[in-house]
Design a protein around this motif. Structure first.
Motif, PDB file in Angstrom:
ATOM      1  N   ALA A   9       0.686  -0.786  -0.287  1.00 50.26           N
ATOM      2  CA  ALA A   9      -0.513  -0.118   0.287  1.00 50.26           C
ATOM      3  C   ALA A   9       0.867   1.324  -0.154  1.00 50.26           C
ATOM      4  CB  ALA A   9      -1.351  -0.076   1.465  1.00 50.26           C
ATOM      5  N   ILE A  10       0.441   2.012  -0.870  1.00 52.44           N
ATOM      6  CA  ILE A  10       0.916   3.550  -0.765  1.00 52.44           C
ATOM      7  C   ILE A  10       0.281   4.413   0.210  1.00 52.44           C
ATOM      8  CG2 ILE A  10       1.827   5.230  -2.300  1.00 52.44           C
ATOM      9  CD1 ILE A  10       1.385   3.583  -4.591  1.00 52.44           C
ATOM     10  N   ASN A  11       2.122   5.485   0.947  1.00 50.61           N
ATOM     11  CA  ASN A  11       1.159   5.963   2.374  1.00 50.61           C
ATOM     12  C   ASN A  11       1.796   7.035   1.886  1.00 50.61           C
ATOM     13  OD1 ASN A  11      -0.328   4.360   3.912  1.00 50.61           O
ATOM     14  ND2 ASN A  11       0.848   3.045   4.413  1.00 50.61           N
ATOM     15  N   PRO A  12       1.143   8.307   2.249  1.00 49.66           N
ATOM     16  CA  PRO A  12       2.431   9.354   2.134  1.00 49.66           C
ATOM     17  C   PRO A  12       3.509   9.194   3.201  1.00 49.66           C
ATOM     18  CG  PRO A  12      -0.009  10.443   3.356  1.00 49.66           C
ATOM     19  CD  PRO A  12       0.266   8.452   2.508  1.00 49.66           C
ATOM     20  N   ILE A  13       3.869   8.941   4.286  1.00 51.55           N
ATOM     21  CA  ILE A  13       5.175   8.410   4.757  1.00 51.55           C
ATOM     22  C   ILE A  13       6.222   8.408   4.229  1.00 51.55           C
ATOM     23  CG2 ILE A  13       4.234   6.461   5.597  1.00 51.55           C
ATOM     24  CD1 ILE A  13       6.595   8.676   7.829  1.00 51.55           C
ATOM     25  N   ASP A  14       5.831   7.157   2.442  1.00 52.36           N
ATOM     26  CA  ASP A  14       7.050   6.716   2.323  1.00 52.36           C
ATOM     27  C   ASP A  14       7.561   7.895   1.541  1.00 52.36           C
ATOM     28  OD1 ASP A  14       5.206   5.083   2.651  1.00 52.36           O
ATOM     29  OD2 ASP A  14       4.511   4.619   1.093  1.00 52.36           O
ATOM     30  N   TRP A  15       6.627   8.370   0.850  1.00 49.10           N
ATOM     31  CA  TRP A  15       7.593  10.061  -0.390  1.00 49.10           C
ATOM     32  C   TRP A  15       8.115  11.281   0.862  1.00 49.10           C
ATOM     33  CZ3 TRP A  15       2.183   9.206  -1.742  1.00 49.10           C
ATOM     34  CH2 TRP A  15       1.168  10.417  -1.072  1.00 49.10           C
ATOM     35  N   LYS A  16       7.308  11.040   1.995  1.00 46.55           N
ATOM     36  CA  LYS A  16       8.071  11.704   3.358  1.00 46.55           C
ATOM     37  C   LYS A  16       9.625  10.886   3.295  1.00 46.55           C
ATOM     38  CE  LYS A  16       3.989  13.770   5.318  1.00 46.55           C
ATOM     39  NZ  LYS A  16       2.875  13.492   6.400  1.00 46.55           N
ATOM     40  N   VAL A  17       9.671  10.123   3.437  1.00 44.90           N
ATOM     41  CA  VAL A  17      11.082   9.977   3.542  1.00 44.90           C
ATOM     42  C   VAL A  17      11.169   9.209   2.577  1.00 44.90           C
ATOM     43  CG1 VAL A  17      11.886   7.550   4.363  1.00 44.90           C
ATOM     44  CG2 VAL A  17       9.991   7.827   5.259  1.00 44.90           C
ATOM     45  N   ARG A  18      11.201   9.088   1.636  1.00 43.12           N
ATOM     46  CA  ARG A  18      12.326   9.840   0.727  1.00 43.12           C
ATOM     47  C   ARG A  18      12.466  11.062   0.206  1.00 43.12           C
ATOM     48  NH1 ARG A  18       9.201  10.119  -3.581  1.00 43.12           N
ATOM     49  NH2 ARG A  18       9.802  12.805  -3.351  1.00 43.12           N
ATOM     50  N   ALA A  19      11.704  12.063   0.312  1.00 42.57           N
ATOM     51  CA  ALA A  19      11.803  13.307   0.771  1.00 42.57           C
ATOM     52  C   ALA A  19      13.215  14.194   1.634  1.00 42.57           C
ATOM     53  CB  ALA A  19      11.177  14.250   0.274  1.00 42.57           C
ATOM     54  N   GLY A  20      13.153  12.992   2.902  1.00 42.38           N
ATOM     55  CA  GLY A  20      14.588  13.200   3.312  1.00 42.38           C
ATOM     56  C   GLY A  20      13.806  13.549   4.607  1.00 42.38           C
ATOM     57  N   HIS A  21      12.163  14.131   5.142  1.00 38.82           N
ATOM     58  CA  HIS A  21      12.625  14.846   5.675  1.00 38.82           C
ATOM     59  C   HIS A  21      12.594  14.082   7.499  1.00 38.82           C
ATOM     60  CE1 HIS A  21      10.756  17.404   3.246  1.00 38.82           C
ATOM     61  NE2 HIS A  21       9.297  16.824   2.867  1.00 38.82           N
ATOM     62  N   LEU A  22      12.683  12.487   7.431  1.00 35.84           N
ATOM     63  CA  LEU A  22      13.155  12.005   9.006  1.00 35.84           C
ATOM     64  C   LEU A  22      14.323  11.526   8.496  1.00 35.84           C
ATOM     65  CD1 LEU A  22       9.780  11.816   8.398  1.00 35.84           C
ATOM     66  CD2 LEU A  22       9.934   9.851   9.556  1.00 35.84           C
ATOM     67  N   LYS A  23      14.929  12.008   7.966  1.00 41.31           N
ATOM     68  CA  LYS A  23      17.114  11.321   7.413  1.00 41.31           C
ATOM     69  C   LYS A  23      17.036  11.804   8.558  1.00 41.31           C
ATOM     70  CE  LYS A  23      17.785  15.094   5.075  1.00 41.31           C
ATOM     71  NZ  LYS A  23      18.922  15.633   3.678  1.00 41.31           N
ATOM     72  N   MET A  24      16.326  12.120  10.055  1.00 40.08           N
ATOM     73  CA  MET A  24      18.054  11.716  11.576  1.00 40.08           C
ATOM     74  C   MET A  24      17.508  10.518  11.595  1.00 40.08           C
ATOM     75  SD  MET A  24      16.894  15.905  13.552  1.00 40.08           S
ATOM     76  CE  MET A  24      18.114  15.371  14.849  1.00 40.08           C
ATOM     77  N   VAL A  25      16.371  10.043  11.546  1.00 39.33           N
ATOM     78  CA  VAL A  25      15.347   8.663  11.634  1.00 39.33           C
ATOM     79  C   VAL A  25      16.355   7.390  10.912  1.00 39.33           C
ATOM     80  CG1 VAL A  25      13.713   7.807  12.214  1.00 39.33           C
ATOM     81  CG2 VAL A  25      13.501   9.566  12.897  1.00 39.33           C
ATOM     82  N   THR A  26      15.971   8.119   9.484  1.00 37.05           N
ATOM     83  CA  THR A  26      16.226   6.656   7.938  1.00 37.05           C
ATOM     84  C   THR A  26      18.516   6.705   7.877  1.00 37.05           C
ATOM     85  OG1 THR A  26      15.753   8.682   6.988  1.00 37.05           O
ATOM     86  CG2 THR A  26      13.712   7.060   7.785  1.00 37.05           C
ATOM     87  N   GLY A  27      18.660   8.137   8.444  1.00 34.31           N
ATOM     88  CA  GLY A  27      20.044   7.865   8.346  1.00 34.31           C
ATOM     89  C   GLY A  27      20.406   8.316   6.747  1.00 34.31           C
ATOM     90  N   LYS A  28      21.557   7.834   6.725  1.00 34.59           N
ATOM     91  CA  LYS A  28      22.857   7.996   4.697  1.00 34.59           C
ATOM     92  C   LYS A  28      22.993   7.054   4.560  1.00 34.59           C
ATOM     93  CE  LYS A  28      24.161  12.792   6.815  1.00 34.59           C
ATOM     94  NZ  LYS A  28      25.635  13.837   7.339  1.00 34.59           N
ATOM     95  N   LYS A  29      22.023   6.556   4.664  1.00 31.12           N
ATOM     96  CA  LYS A  29      22.777   4.803   4.278  1.00 31.12           C
ATOM     97  C   LYS A  29      22.107   4.434   2.407  1.00 31.12           C
ATOM     98  CE  LYS A  29      23.967  -0.541   4.520  1.00 31.12           C
ATOM     99  NZ  LYS A  29      23.581  -1.526   5.014  1.00 31.12           N
TER     100      LYS A  29
END
Length: 310
Positions: A38-58
């Motif tokens: 399922a597609i959710n808005p959080i998917d593109w928010k993560v991809r855009a870097g809005h949560l990079k403090m959580v998702t990191g730089k790998k």
């Protein structure tokens, strides 16, 4: 195998459908052959870097969070699943990978799919259902007889919140567009406000729980709609709101947090016919990027968008 991934944070143009090799599941992890994502808005928010403090730089990073499918491998210590089990739930936000042919998920982020629930329906429930549960059950401790107002009651989280609240015995009012009024009434929303024409700050009723599932309500409006002892659930948490919540216990910022007991509760509700989200469109994996892009750019659907990865 293939999945949608990206090699840097950015806009829709960074997404690619690429080959990948699924890693071996680690301790407490499950490998799932994905049937639907399922597609959710959080998917593109993560991809855009809005949560990079959580998702990191790998990189590369994989897109997608909510899945349904079949277990193909389990890691050390996994006790709730075995190979061949039909499951649904979410992958970890730090890894992603739902929009692909296979993904790794923590054991606690999954539940067994009830036989009476289709893979398509099950894929819809992860993030919306967990988020609704986090607010109404974990934060509000919702009881039978409570009066609840849900802003955005016909969005995915909103619909889950309406259904869970009514399942718990609450009376639900809410807001949505005029076009979605009939859908809200069919779910049992007793008073429906058109968000385009109603100033919610002027609504005279007061509620035990106000849940802004659309992320469009101001804190002042939400708090103003509360009865004494009520709580305002805010789906759009910010550092400032977390700080404010330390001093005002009526404000509860909501962060989607999966647990095994929540997924089990969603599975029971779906099996009992008390929790269901409409599916608006299903596309094959090769068309996933186009659909994610369209939704990110504002395309509206009357239901969930799914990717078939088989």
């Amino acid at each position: 195998m293939k999945r949608v991934q990206y090699h840097q944070y950015g806009g829709p143009d960074v997404m690619r459908l690429e080959d990948f090799e699924l890693r071996t599941p680690g301790k407490g992890e499950v490998a799932v052959k994905v049937n639907f994502a399922a597609i959710n808005p959080i998917d593109w928010k993560v991809r855009a870097g809005h949560l990079k403090m959580v998702t990191g730089k790998k990189f590369p990073r994989a897109l997608g969070s909510d899945i349904s499918g079949v277990v193909i491998a389990i890691g050390p210590g996994v006790t709730r699943f075995k190979v061949g089990d039909a499951v649904f739930g979410s992958v970890h936000i730090k890894e992603g990978g739902g929009i692909g042919q296979a993904a790794i998920a923590p054991e606690t982020f999954l539940a067994k799919k009830p036989g009476s629930v289709s893979f398509e329906q099950a894929a819809c429930l992860g993030t919306p259902g967990i988020t609704a549960w986090n607010g109404l059950v974990d934060k509000a401790n919702l009881k039978a007889g409570a009066q609840v107002f849900i802003n955005g009651c016909t969005g995915a989280v909103g619909e889950c919140a309406v259904q869970i609240a009514r399942m718990l015995g609450a009376k639900v009012s809410g807001s949505c567009s005029l076009q979605q009024r009939q859908r809200a009434e069919e779910m049992g929303v007793s008073r429906v406000c058109d968000y385009r024409t109603t100033d919610l700050s002027q609504v005279s009723d007061r509620f035990d729980v106000v849940y802004d599932t659309a992320g469009t309500m101001t804190v002042a409006t939400g708090l103003g709609l509360l009865r004494k002892g009520g709580v305002y659930l805010d789906i759009n948490p910010t550092p400032a709101k977390f700080i404010r919540a330390m001093f005002d216990r009526r404000l509860k910022p909501i962060v989607c947090t999966a647990r095994a007991d929540i997924l089990a509760g969603l599975a029971r509700a779906a099996a009992d016919g008390k929790l269901r989200l409409p599916v608006a469109e299903i596309v094959p994996l090769e068309d996933a990027i186009a659909l994610v892009t369209a939704l990110e750019q504002g395309r509206k659907l009357n239901g969930k968008a799914l990717v078939s990865t088989s």
